[in-house]
Motif scaffolding. Structure first.
Motif, mmCIF file in Angstrom:
data_model
loop_
_atom_site.group_PDB
_atom_site.id
_atom_site.type_symbol
_atom_site.label_atom_id
_atom_site.label_comp_id
_atom_site.label_asym_id
_atom_site.label_seq_id
_atom_site.Cartn_x
_atom_site.Cartn_y
_atom_site.Cartn_z
ATOM 1 N N UNK A 217 0.784 -1.230 0.000
ATOM 2 C CA UNK A 217 0.000 0.000 0.000
ATOM 3 C C UNK A 217 0.817 1.280 0.000
ATOM 4 N N UNK A 218 2.141 1.167 -0.194
ATOM 5 C CA UNK A 218 2.996 2.353 -0.146
ATOM 6 C C UNK A 218 3.993 2.335 -1.309
ATOM 7 N N UNK A 219 4.898 3.304 -1.299
ATOM 8 C CA UNK A 219 5.932 3.364 -2.330
ATOM 9 C C UNK A 219 7.076 2.387 -2.065
ATOM 10 N N UNK A 220 7.139 1.827 -0.866
ATOM 11 C CA UNK A 220 8.187 0.864 -0.545
ATOM 12 C C UNK A 220 7.952 -0.432 -1.312
ATOM 13 N N UNK A 221 9.039 -1.077 -1.743
ATOM 14 C CA UNK A 221 8.899 -2.304 -2.526
ATOM 15 C C UNK A 221 9.297 -3.564 -1.756
ATOM 16 N N UNK A 222 10.025 -3.400 -0.676
ATOM 17 C CA UNK A 222 10.419 -4.551 0.133
ATOM 18 C C UNK A 222 10.574 -4.119 1.586
ATOM 19 N N UNK A 223 10.515 -5.083 2.493
ATOM 20 C CA UNK A 223 10.662 -4.769 3.918
ATOM 21 C C UNK A 223 10.988 -6.009 4.723
ATOM 22 N N UNK A 224 11.525 -5.803 5.919
ATOM 23 C CA UNK A 224 11.847 -6.918 6.802
ATOM 24 C C UNK A 224 11.818 -6.423 8.243
ATOM 25 N N UNK A 225 11.592 -7.359 9.155
ATOM 26 C CA UNK A 225 11.494 -7.032 10.574
ATOM 27 C C UNK A 225 12.477 -7.893 11.359
#
Length: 369
Positions: free
Chosen positions: A37-45
């Motif tokens: 839902x945002x401009x970010x294409x990848x993420x991790x926690x």
């Protein structure tokens, strides 16, 4: 597909978090919603323990370079953001100018970077309590706007609050479960177990009094079946309430292994003298591992090492059975494995589960004291 507005995205994530009751699926779902839902294409926690050791909990759409070899570059080593988090220098959403993890992965697999060179990071917190880091990235972006950092800050606050809520709820549920398990254990021992034992004695007496072969065979079968039911009932009562734990952790585990007909080899280093909460949860974790070995391991041998030092307790549980694919089990949200992780988290410990098909399973736990 058009992206939702920032307000709509935050509302969507908040509604999802309010309904979730399991930490790991909550992390993945919130992260997935943020990325989609945002401009970010990848993420991790990352979850980060008190000793500064990090654990990759969730990831979404990692580029090939970062996902190689079971996310090796994400799981091993250290980096600036984890160190800054541990040193209390990372307090809000920030740009990371140079990420050692991304650099190492991109050098090794430069054709599989998807344009990811820098990331933004924010601590997950609730009040003064911190749990880890939320990291996101966008292709060919070296600096993230204030608007995107504000969005990241808002989502991190929501996730941090959800983690705290789930932890508190789990603690309340655990207290209620312990109370209910103790009640059920007493009821089963005082009623059903005694009745089964009475049936066994009655069948044994009837066998001795009977002169007919058919009757003797029937009474003998009733006695044997009753004894099997008594054994099963004792194992169930042990699962509900660790009878014998008051005589020490090792003693309780050895007795439980006998009920499961497992060969438990125990090696103890130091004096095992633990607070009640830690002892109860360590017992339950090892019990879960023993149950898994009995059900799925196709082996009867377990090696257990308990090592208590001044500042920590080290536990290693190892079997030589069938083993399993840890990554596949994580994606399927295995109930037993998640229980072990939740219990470890409850006592501020760290758990590492290593297994491969046909290669056995080794579980290592470190708990600060």
């Amino acid at each position: 597909m058009e992206k939702p507005t920032r307000l709509a995205l935050l509302k969507e994530i908040a509604e999802f978090l309010n309904e979730e009751t399991e930490t790991y699926s909550m992390m993945y779902g919130a992260l997935k919603s943020l990325i989609e839902g945002s401009e970010f294409s990848t993420g991790w926690i990352f979850f980060i323990d008190e000793a500064g050791q990090h654990e990759l909990i969730s990831d979404v759409d990692l580029p090939g370079a970062l996902s190689k070899h079971n996310c090796k570059y994400m799981r091993e080593g250290t980096c600036w953001c984890v160190q800054a988090y541990q040193n209390k220098k990372l307090t809000k959403a920030s740009n990371i100018i140079n990420c050692s993890r991304i650099n190492l992965a991109n050098r090794a697999y430069h054709e599989e970077t998807d344009g990811i060179t820098h990331h933004a990071t924010v601590p997950l917190r609730s009040g003064d309590e911190q749990f880890g880091l939320l990291n996101v990235a966008t292709p060919y972006t070296t600096h993230y706007s204030e608007e995107n950092l504000e969005l990241l800050e808002s989502v991190a606050f929501q996730i941090g609050s959800a983690i705290k809520r789930i932890l508190l709820t789990d603690q309340e549920k655990e207290a209620a479960r312990i109370s209910e398990r103790n009640r059920l254990a007493r009821d089963l021992h005082d009623s059903v177990n005694q009745m089964l034992f009475s049936v066994k004695l009655t069948a044994h007496a009837a066998y001795g009094m009977s002169k007919e072969a058919v009757s003797q065979e029937a009474f003998q079968m009733i006695e044997q079946t009753s004894q099997q039911a008594v054994n099963e009932m004792r194992a169930l009562i042990w699962q509900l309430k660790p009878v014998g734990l008051e005589q020490g952790l090792v003693n309780a585990l050895k007795k439980y292994s006998e009920l499961l007909q497992l060969e438990l080899n125990v090696q103890v280093e130091g004096l095992i003298n633990l607070p009640n909460l830690i002892e109860e949860n360590i017992y339950r974790i090892i019990q879960e591992a023993m149950n898994n070995t009995k059900k799925y391991g196709n082996t009867h041998r377990i090696d257990l090492v308990l090592k208590q030092q001044k500042q920590c307790l080290n536990v290693e549980i190892k079997d030589y059975g069938e083993g399993f694919d840890v990554i596949e089990a994580q994606h399927q949200y295995s109930h037993g494995l998640n229980n072990m992780r939740q219990r470890t988290k409850m006592i501020h410990g760290k758990i590492d589960i290593v297994s491969q098909p046909q290669m056995g399973t080794c579980i290592h736990i470190v708990v600060p004291l």
